[in-house]
Design an enzyme around this catalytic site. Structure first.
Site, PDB file in Angstrom:
ATOM      1  N   TYR A  62       0.852  -1.203   0.000  1.00 47.03           N
ATOM      2  CA  TYR A  62       0.000   0.000   0.000  1.00 47.03           C
ATOM      3  C   TYR A  62       0.879   1.241   0.000  1.00 47.03           C
ATOM      4  CZ  TYR A  62      -4.999  -0.482   0.150  1.00 47.03           C
ATOM      5  OH  TYR A  62      -6.300  -0.640  -0.211  1.00 47.03           O
ATOM      6  N   GLU A  64      -0.569   4.766  -0.501  1.00 52.29           N
ATOM      7  CA  GLU A  64      -1.423   5.958  -0.696  1.00 52.29           C
ATOM      8  C   GLU A  64      -0.609   7.228  -0.503  1.00 52.29           C
ATOM      9  OE1 GLU A  64      -4.531   5.471   2.136  1.00 52.29           O
ATOM     10  OE2 GLU A  64      -5.712   4.188   0.822  1.00 52.29           O
ATOM     11  N   ASP A 223      -6.220  13.477 -25.202  1.00 50.13           N
ATOM     12  CA  ASP A 223      -6.183  12.087 -24.759  1.00 50.13           C
ATOM     13  C   ASP A 223      -5.463  11.315 -25.861  1.00 50.13           C
ATOM     14  OD1 ASP A 223      -6.618   9.429 -24.275  1.00 50.13           O
ATOM     15  OD2 ASP A 223      -8.761   9.608 -23.877  1.00 50.13           O
ATOM     16  N   THR A 249      -3.345   6.131 -22.012  1.00 52.46           N
ATOM     17  CA  THR A 249      -3.198   4.780 -21.480  1.00 52.46           C
ATOM     18  C   THR A 249      -1.774   4.356 -21.806  1.00 52.46           C
ATOM     19  OG1 THR A 249      -3.941   3.826 -23.561  1.00 52.46           O
ATOM     20  CG2 THR A 249      -5.615   4.137 -21.871  1.00 52.46           C
ATOM     21  N   LYS A 252      -1.538   0.552 -25.204  1.00 52.64           N
ATOM     22  CA  LYS A 252      -1.901   0.478 -26.632  1.00 52.64           C
ATOM     23  C   LYS A 252      -0.608   0.556 -27.448  1.00 52.64           C
ATOM     24  CE  LYS A 252      -6.589   2.160 -25.939  1.00 52.64           C
ATOM     25  NZ  LYS A 252      -6.775   2.605 -24.575  1.00 52.64           N
ATOM     26  N   ARG A 258      -1.507  -2.433 -18.559  1.00 54.15           N
ATOM     27  CA  ARG A 258      -2.707  -1.592 -18.523  1.00 54.15           C
ATOM     28  C   ARG A 258      -2.557  -0.572 -17.396  1.00 54.15           C
ATOM     29  NH1 ARG A 258      -5.545  -4.773 -21.652  1.00 54.15           N
ATOM     30  NH2 ARG A 258      -7.119  -3.182 -21.894  1.00 54.15           N
TER      31      ARG A 258
HETATM   32  N1  PLP Z   1      -9.102   7.101 -24.090  1.00 51.64           N
HETATM   33  C1  PLP Z   1      -9.077   6.574 -25.312  1.00 51.64           C
HETATM   34  C2  PLP Z   1      -8.859   7.469 -26.484  1.00 51.64           C
HETATM   35  C3  PLP Z   1      -9.270   5.205 -25.500  1.00 51.64           C
HETATM   36  O1  PLP Z   1      -9.274   4.679 -26.715  1.00 51.64           O
HETATM   37  C4  PLP Z   1      -9.470   4.386 -24.350  1.00 51.64           C
HETATM   38  C5  PLP Z   1      -9.671   2.935 -24.461  1.00 51.64           C
HETATM   39  O2  PLP Z   1      -9.796   2.334 -25.439  1.00 51.64           O
HETATM   40  C6  PLP Z   1      -9.508   5.005 -23.101  1.00 51.64           C
HETATM   41  C7  PLP Z   1      -9.318   6.354 -23.001  1.00 51.64           C
HETATM   42  C8  PLP Z   1      -9.842   4.235 -21.865  1.00 51.64           C
HETATM   43  O3  PLP Z   1      -8.838   3.428 -21.449  1.00 51.64           O
HETATM   44  P1  PLP Z   1      -9.109   2.221 -20.417  1.00 51.64           P
HETATM   45  O4  PLP Z   1      -9.833   1.177 -21.173  1.00 51.64           O
HETATM   46  O5  PLP Z   1      -7.723   1.854 -20.031  1.00 51.64           O
HETATM   47  O6  PLP Z   1      -9.897   2.775 -19.290  1.00 51.64           O
END
Ligand code: PLP
Length: 476
Positions: A62, A64, A223, A249, A252, A258
């Site tokens: 842990y 935090e 994002d 993320t 990918k 993950r």
């Molecule tokens: N943002 C984008 C552009 C995504 O394509 C994804 C997932 O495919 C996410 C956020 C969310 O990611 P997670 O599935 O890890 O929560």
């Protein structure tokens, strides 16, 4: 009865010994990954080094809080792990630590995005993100219409807690309609514009996004989940010069475990405190330090020349498969790609994306149905999304992706023939997949092809199910 001290200590048993049922399921999944053609644009095959972190003693701890400011003791080693991850994350994107900071604790991409909204917006503030049927992500705000209740329905927490007016791609060109975004932003006056998406095959025009954000006094977030591996290697434009916040993320195109990351500007607006507090304690509890270690070791990989070559090849492979399918007369949305994915518009072939996805599954080609430009509903998408990151990790080159295009062409021809026999209904169509000798024959060829390529993360020679067609008891 034996005393507690006399009972056997099971903590060193392997999964195989401890739980043969679960071990068997994992072995089946390894075999499936090895013998299939993995074309899901958001997936990848991570390394043994990353998996070693995920299965490490760090899962026990842990922690935090933040490095050197934890709520529990015993974090002297974990602090170093998290600081290493932060340092490598900033280095991966060429960021000056006096100008940018990073929070490496989000459990995944969706929590990372919601932490940004929690930090920088008030409930019911207005946001604008790319519409889901245009290739956006659920966490960028999405509503559907419920016929039954005759009302709009908020699908993700983003649209439950914030007011969202999405922008779209142009129905003919497939490119983001920045002019419409500009007009709508002028009227809607959002607090935040979100760039990025899950199914957009083109570059983002960050200067234009910034100009629209500035004209309306709003924040700009990118994002970059899908393209973060391409951005880190200079194979996609960097959003950092133009954005206030960047999320991603890590599993990918970046090819890590993950997890999620939030990069924030360090200036008088104090995003740092607001974002750190939104991650913990507002939304999350203890960080997953085994994941953070996996991200850190993947970021070491990302800095290598091998990974730069990989990212280049991801793009070259996407172009190769787009060109091959186009040369056979098929329609690719936007006419091609500038990143790791293509959208194959199946409407001219008179088959839905959902049906084609099922047939691909039956021949061990894994992809997903997806909206294509001009579609209005995510329920009956007119095409499929195809991504190259996972198979490129397995050392597929352009010629191999041309072969994948040929397999897809064959699959489509079989699908159209079966659809002629079954009529339009899915329930009449699906049983034909199981009995079709052509499907069986093609699946065998897909397996023979896929199993000639290397597999990162685990060694196929040590798998329980080494047969290219899968576990004996599952082969019909
Ligand atoms: N943002 C984008 C552009 C995504 O394509 C994804 C997932 O495919 C996410 C956020 C969310 O990611 P997670 O599935 O890890 O929560």
């Amino acid at each position: 009865m034996a005393t507690f001290k006399e009972t056997p200590f099971n903590g060193l048993k392997s999964l195989e010994e401890h739980d043969p049922e679960l071990f068997d399921l994992i072995e089946q999944e390894k075999s499936r990954q090895w013998r299939s053609l993995e074309l899901i644009a958001s997936e990848n095959f991570t390394s043994k080094a990353v998996m070693d972190c995920l299965g490490s003693a760090l899962t026990n701890k842990y922690s935090e809080g933040l490095p050197h400011a934890r709520y529990y003791g015993g974090n002297e080693v974990v602090d170093q792990v998290e600081i290493l991850c932060q340092t490598r994350a900033l280095e991966a994107y060429g960021l000056d630590p006096t100008e940018w900071g990073v929070n490496v604790q989000p459990y995944s991409g969706s929590p990372a995005n919601f932490a940004v909204y929690t930090a920088l917006l008030r409930p019911h503030d207005r946001i604008m993100g790319l519409d889901l049927p245009s290739g956006g992500h659920l966490t960028h705000g999405f509503y559907t219409y419920s016929k039954k209740e005759n009302t709009r329905k908020a699908v993700s927490a983003t649209s439950v807690y914030f007011e969202s007016l999405p922008y779209r791609v142009h129905p003919e060109t497939g490119y983001i309609d920045y002019d419409q975004l500009e007009r709508d932003a002028g009227l809607f006056k959002p607090a935040l514009i979100i760039a990025g998406g899950s199914a957009y095959p083109r570059e983002y025009d960050y200067p234009r996004f910034r100009q629209i954000a500035d004209a309306n006094g709003c924040l700009l977030m990118m994002d970059m989940a899908h393209i973060s591996g391409l951005v880190a290697t200079g194979e996609a434009a960097s959003p950092f010069k133009y954005c206030d916040v960047v999320t991603t993320t890590t599993h990918k195109s970046l090819r890590g475990p993950r997890a999620g990351l939030i990069f924030f500007r360090r200036d008088s607006r104090d995003f740092e405190t607001r974002i750190n507090q939104a991650v913990f304690p507002a939304l999350q509890g203890g960080p997953h330090e085994h994941q953070i270690a996996g991200v850190a070791t993947q970021l070491k990989e990302v800095a290598t020349d091998d990974f730069k070559l990989y990212a280049k090849q991801v793009k070259a492979n996407a172009v190769a498969i787009a060109n091959k399918l186009s040369s056979m007369g098929y329609k690719i949305a936007t006419g091609g790609t500038e990143n790791h994915l293509i959208l194959w518009d199946l409407k001219p072939c008179n088959i839905t994306g959902s049906k084609f996805e099922k047939v691909c599954d039956a021949v061990s080609i894994t992809l997903n149905k997806n909206c294509v430009p001009g579609d209005h509903s995510a329920i009956t998408p007119g095409g499929v999304r195809i991504g190259t990151p996972a198979l490129t990790t397995r050392r597929f080159g352009e010629a191999d992706f041309e072969q994948v295009a040929m397999f897809l062409h064959e699959t489509l021809q079989i699908a159209l023939k079966l659809q002629d026999q079954s009529g339009p209904k899915l329930k009449d169509f699906l049983p034909l997949l199981e009995s079709s000798p052509e499907i069986k024959e093609l699946r065998k060829r897909v397996h023979s092809f896929a199993t000639t390529f290397p597999m990162p993360g685990f060694d196929p020679a040590t798998m329980k199910y080494k047969n290219a067609d899968g576990p004996e008891h599952l082969i019909d």
